[in-house]
Enzyme design. Structure first.
Site, PDB file in Angstrom:
ATOM      1  N   GLU A  46       0.819  -1.228   0.000  1.00 14.66           N
ATOM      2  CA  GLU A  46       0.000   0.000   0.000  1.00 14.66           C
ATOM      3  C   GLU A  46       0.841   1.261   0.000  1.00 14.66           C
ATOM      4  OE1 GLU A  46      -3.289  -0.189   2.622  1.00 14.66           O
ATOM      5  OE2 GLU A  46      -3.406   1.972   2.887  1.00 14.66           O
ATOM      6  N   GLU A  70      -6.159   6.491  -0.903  1.00 17.60           N
ATOM      7  CA  GLU A  70      -6.629   7.284   0.240  1.00 17.60           C
ATOM      8  C   GLU A  70      -6.189   8.745   0.127  1.00 17.60           C
ATOM      9  OE1 GLU A  70      -4.002   4.937   3.123  1.00 17.60           O
ATOM     10  OE2 GLU A  70      -4.145   6.879   4.130  1.00 17.60           O
ATOM     11  N   HIS A  86     -10.314   3.140   2.492  1.00 17.86           N
ATOM     12  CA  HIS A  86      -9.367   3.415   3.562  1.00 17.86           C
ATOM     13  C   HIS A  86     -10.101   3.665   4.864  1.00 17.86           C
ATOM     14  CE1 HIS A  86      -7.465   6.704   5.977  1.00 17.86           C
ATOM     15  NE2 HIS A  86      -6.486   5.824   5.961  1.00 17.86           N
ATOM     16  N   GLU A 108     -11.625  -2.076   5.813  1.00 18.47           N
ATOM     17  CA  GLU A 108     -10.554  -1.900   6.787  1.00 18.47           C
ATOM     18  C   GLU A 108     -11.216  -1.718   8.150  1.00 18.47           C
ATOM     19  OE1 GLU A 108      -7.713   1.167   5.852  1.00 18.47           O
ATOM     20  OE2 GLU A 108      -6.449   0.634   7.548  1.00 18.47           O
TER      21      GLU A 108
HETATM   22  O1  LIG Z   1      -5.068   2.726   7.470  1.00 19.55           O
HETATM   23  C1  LIG Z   1      -4.401   3.174   6.516  1.00 19.55           C
HETATM   24  O2  LIG Z   1      -4.381   2.684   5.351  1.00 19.55           O
HETATM   25  C2  LIG Z   1      -3.610   4.385   6.739  1.00 19.55           C
HETATM   26  O3  LIG Z   1      -2.997   4.861   5.799  1.00 19.55           O
HETATM   27  C3  LIG Z   1      -3.593   4.969   8.113  1.00 19.55           C
HETATM   28  C4  LIG Z   1      -2.270   5.580   8.522  1.00 19.55           C
HETATM   29  O4  LIG Z   1      -2.270   5.601   9.907  1.00 19.55           O
HETATM   30  C5  LIG Z   1      -1.063   4.795   8.120  1.00 19.55           C
HETATM   31  O5  LIG Z   1      -1.298   3.464   8.270  1.00 19.55           O
HETATM   32 MG    MG Z   2      -2.992   3.506   4.063  1.00 18.33          MG
END
Ligand SMILES: O=C(O)C(=O)C[C@@H](O)CO
Ligand code: MG
Length: 390
Positions: free
Chosen positions: A240, A266, A316, A336
């Protein structure tokens, strides 16, 4: 029905927070500064809550977590005049009105996030006005329950990561997203540390579970090209945001390597932003956030686009505004899920502001048919731990 008021308040968390841990998550600033500095920037401790009232006495809730204080200014100064006195059922017209009126400066980033918050509140009203959950207005229930993935596993001591993975494996999760702690500036030592953390998590969750890997824009094209073949052995479902959102050619080159599916979105905005990602085959998984991308009106269109391109949508951040989009389309196979924790990065702040979020059970979430609108109300329990700006 007419919109009679729009209220945008910024909730700033003043309660207990978990202090920044070094190397807990690679991020875009890492390529510039030492890790200690970048960890301080990695905080989302404010959230803007939008409340829209109608002449029929309905109240709809929206929210925005990108630059919340700026988003509030945009809502107050630019978006409220565009929706006041309007019929919320004219949501396409209102979406276009906000999008086109601010297009010169707002088509990406906080302009779209502000529009999203207003649009979410409008859809909350629409559902409440016909006593239906929002997903029933978008296509209805496409899943008995929504499969979800446990999302945290920020980089820390490997035994701590393994304990965390074990805990949530025992709670029935069959999909996990973890974060890397190192990137290009950490040289080969960082490569080894990154691989060790993935091996450690896989050792606990095994290979009959999904594992997703989060870079949060903290790598670059050259480093990612080196890491992909090394990571393939751990069979991740996706990698990601390896590079910054504007590097669409980088995304496309990495995705075309076909070693590990590349995900992102996101930090992308509007129907056109996702058309570009899909036309360029930049991502194998689309991850817009409905409170950023332009709201439900825009996300619903992107769902259809992703269906046509056969690219799965896994929004996201989880959170209720995304769950309705996932429930209402076959293009979205899962959600998620951030469990409620002490406030750290801020992803968990949603739980301290709103009531109504579903709690995952055995790796699944459910949305009720008998809860109208988005299904959220303002929580009072933690109000004294927020500074609230009208
Ligand atoms: O949850 C995600 O995909 C994010 O980008 C959140 C961020 O805190 C980094 O993981
Ligand atoms: Mg992320």
């Amino acid at each position: 029905m007419k919109i009679t008021s729009v209220r945008a308040r910024v909730f700033e968390w003043k309660g207990k927070t978990v202090p920044p841990q070094g190397n807990f998550c690679s991020n875009a600033m890492d390529l510039l500064y030492s890790r200690q500095e970048t960890m301080k920037t990695f905080r989302f401790h404010q959230w803007t809550v939008v409340e829209i009232e109608t002449d029929t006495g309905l109240v709809g809730y929206g929210n925005v977590a990108l630059a919340p204080k700026v988003a509030k200014q945009i809502i107050d100064q630019y978006l409220t005049p565009l929706v006041m006195g309007q019929d919320p059922w004219d949501y396409e017209y209102l979406s276009q009105r906000m999008y086109r009126a601010t297009h010169a400066w707002g088509r990406k980033g906080v302009g779209m996030a502000a529009i999203s918050a207003v649009d979410l509140a409008i859809w909350d009203i629409l559902g409440k006005s016909v006593n239906k959950p929002v997903f029933k207005l978008l296509g209805g229930r496409t899943k008995e329950k929504i499969p979800c993935y446990y999302s945290k596993l920020y980089r820390t001591d490997l035994d701590e990561m393994q304990k965390e993975a074990e805990t949530f494996l025992k709670q029935g999760f069959t999909a996990f997203k973890m974060r890397f702690g190192y990137g290009p500036k950490d040289l080969q030592k960082g490569v080894v540390e990154n691989l060790k953390s993935v091996a450690a998590v896989r050792e606990v969750i095994g290979y009959d579970t999904d594992l997703m890997l989060e870079c949060y824009m903290g790598w670059n094209l050259e480093y990612t090209k080196r890491m992909l073949p090394k990571l393939a052995q751990y069979q991740p479902r996706w990698l990601e945001e390896p590079v910054i959102a504007d590097d669409i050619d980088g995304y496309a080159e990495l995705n075309a390597m076909n070693i590990i599916p590349i995900s992102g979105g996101e930090h992308e905005f509007s129907l056109y932003g996702f058309k570009q990602l899909l036309d360029r085959k930049a991502v194998s998984v689309v991850q817009y956030d409905t409170n950023r991308v332009g709201g439900i009106t825009m996300a619903h269109k992107i769902n259809a686009l992703c269906e046509a391109y056969s690219v799965p949508v896994i929004p996201h951040a989880g959170q209720m505004h995304n769950y309705h989009l996932t429930m209402s389309t076959l293009a979205s196979p899962m959600a998620e899920y951030f469990p409620m924790f002490d406030v750290e990065v801020g992803n968990e702040l949603f739980y301290y502001i709103f009531d109504g979020e579903p709690v995952a059970e055995n790796g699944f979430l459910d949305l009720r048919d008998d809860v109208p609108g988005l299904g959220l109300s303002l929580k009072t329990e933690f109000l004294d731990q927020f500074d609230i700006t009208e």
